[in-house]
Design an enzyme around this catalytic site. Structure first.
Site, short mmCIF file in Angstrom:
data_model
loop_
_atom_site.label_atom_id
_atom_site.label_comp_id
_atom_site.label_asym_id
_atom_site.label_seq_id
_atom_site.Cartn_x
_atom_site.Cartn_y
_atom_site.Cartn_z
N CYS A 86 0.85 -1.20 0.00
CA CYS A 86 0.00 0.00 0.00
C CYS A 86 0.88 1.24 0.00
CB CYS A 86 -0.88 -0.04 1.24
SG CYS A 86 -1.66 1.52 1.62
N ASP B 172 0.25 16.79 0.34
CA ASP B 172 -0.19 16.10 -0.87
C ASP B 172 0.78 16.45 -2.00
OD1 ASP B 172 -3.22 14.87 -1.84
OD2 ASP B 172 -1.80 15.51 -3.39
N HIS C 12 -3.62 0.28 8.78
CA HIS C 12 -4.14 0.19 7.41
C HIS C 12 -5.63 -0.10 7.45
CE1 HIS C 12 -4.17 -0.48 3.07
NE2 HIS C 12 -5.05 -1.43 3.36
N ASN D 134 -12.63 11.08 0.54
CA ASN D 134 -13.19 10.43 -0.64
C ASN D 134 -13.30 8.94 -0.34
OD1 ASN D 134 -13.15 12.89 -2.06
ND2 ASN D 134 -11.02 12.57 -2.68
N GLY E 276 -14.46 8.91 -5.41
CA GLY E 276 -13.22 9.42 -6.00
C GLY E 276 -11.97 9.00 -5.28
N THR F 13 -8.66 7.17 -4.71
CA THR F 13 -7.67 6.54 -5.60
C THR F 13 -6.61 5.75 -4.83
OG1 THR F 13 -6.30 8.53 -5.65
CG2 THR F 13 -7.96 8.29 -7.41
N HIS G 220 -6.15 3.43 1.27
CA HIS G 220 -5.76 3.51 2.68
C HIS G 220 -6.44 4.79 3.17
CE1 HIS G 220 -2.40 3.18 5.92
NE2 HIS G 220 -3.17 4.21 6.27
N HIS H 51 -7.75 8.15 4.29
CA HIS H 51 -7.04 9.42 4.45
C HIS H 51 -8.01 10.57 4.38
CE1 HIS H 51 -7.09 8.34 0.17
NE2 HIS H 51 -7.19 9.63 -0.09
N HIS I 268 -8.15 14.58 3.42
CA HIS I 268 -7.52 15.75 2.82
C HIS I 268 -7.85 16.96 3.69
CE1 HIS I 268 -6.98 14.03 -1.37
NE2 HIS I 268 -7.90 13.21 -0.90
P1 AMP Z 1 -7.82 10.27 -3.09
O1 AMP Z 1 -8.05 10.58 -4.53
O2 AMP Z 1 -8.81 10.88 -2.15
O3 AMP Z 1 -7.61 8.79 -2.86
O4 AMP Z 1 -6.47 11.00 -2.71
C1 AMP Z 1 -5.20 10.47 -2.91
C2 AMP Z 1 -4.24 11.62 -2.81
O5 AMP Z 1 -2.95 11.10 -2.62
C3 AMP Z 1 -4.20 12.51 -4.06
O6 AMP Z 1 -4.56 13.84 -3.71
C4 AMP Z 1 -2.76 12.39 -4.52
O7 AMP Z 1 -2.26 13.61 -5.02
C5 AMP Z 1 -2.05 11.99 -3.23
N1 AMP Z 1 -0.80 11.27 -3.43
C6 AMP Z 1 -0.57 10.22 -4.27
N2 AMP Z 1 0.70 9.81 -4.17
C7 AMP Z 1 1.29 10.62 -3.23
C8 AMP Z 1 2.60 10.70 -2.69
N3 AMP Z 1 3.60 9.86 -3.07
N4 AMP Z 1 2.86 11.67 -1.78
C9 AMP Z 1 1.89 12.51 -1.39
N5 AMP Z 1 0.64 12.47 -1.85
C10 AMP Z 1 0.34 11.55 -2.78
ZN ZN Z 2 -1.97 1.09 3.87
#
Ligand code: AMP
Ligand code: ZN
Length: 112
Positions: free
Chosen positions: A3, A29, A45, A85, A91, A93, A96, A98, A100
């Site tokens: 992950c 981010d 996780h 999200n 939305g 992606t 894990h 999180h 924002h």
């Molecule tokens: P979500 O679309 O809500 O799952 O948000 C995932 C977030 O993770 C997005 O805003 C990405 O820009 C951010 N993200 C992806 N890879 C990294 C990384 N290596 N370091 C920091 N943020 C990341």
């Molecule tokens: Zn994880």
């Protein structure tokens, strides 16, 4: 497959850490959508908000207090937004959990 956020938490993928304690890790981010845009992730996780149960109540409360305290440190007294999200239609992606945290400009509503 490993992950991405677990790898960020354990340091095998670099990140700009802004806060860490025994329960959570917070980092900028990589694709900022506002002047301030960081993520708060639990060290445990958990795949998404849809996986939460009673045992996570304290963790989620803690995450919101960490968000509030960091926003205070960043001088966001005019306001900010905390976003989760959840799963595909939400939305999400990275699978894990999180949150924002965005601020430093006026944010639009509703989202697209
Ligand atoms: P979500 O679309 O809500 O799952 O948000 C995932 C977030 O993770 C997005 O805003 C990405 O820009 C951010 N993200 C992806 N890879 C990294 C990384 N290596 N370091 C920091 N943020 C990341
Ligand atoms: Zn994880």
């Amino acid at each position: 497959m490993e992950c991405l956020f677990c790898e960020i938490i354990n340091g095998s993928i670099p990140s700009e850490c802004i806060y860490e304690d025994e329960l959570v890790y917070a980092f900028n981010d990589i694709d900022k959508q506002a002047p301030i845009h960081f993520l708060i992730v639990p060290k445990e996780h958990i795949k998404s908000a849809d996986e939460l149960s009673e045992k996570h109540k304290e963790l989620i409360g803690h995450i919101f207090l960490v968000a509030k305290n960091l926003c205070g440190k960043f001088g966001l007294e005019n306001g900010y937004r905390i976003v989760n999200n959840c799963k595909e239609d939400g939305g999400q992606t990275v699978n894990h959990l999180h949150f924002h945290v965005l601020g430093g400009r006026s944010l639009n509503w509703p989202p697209g």
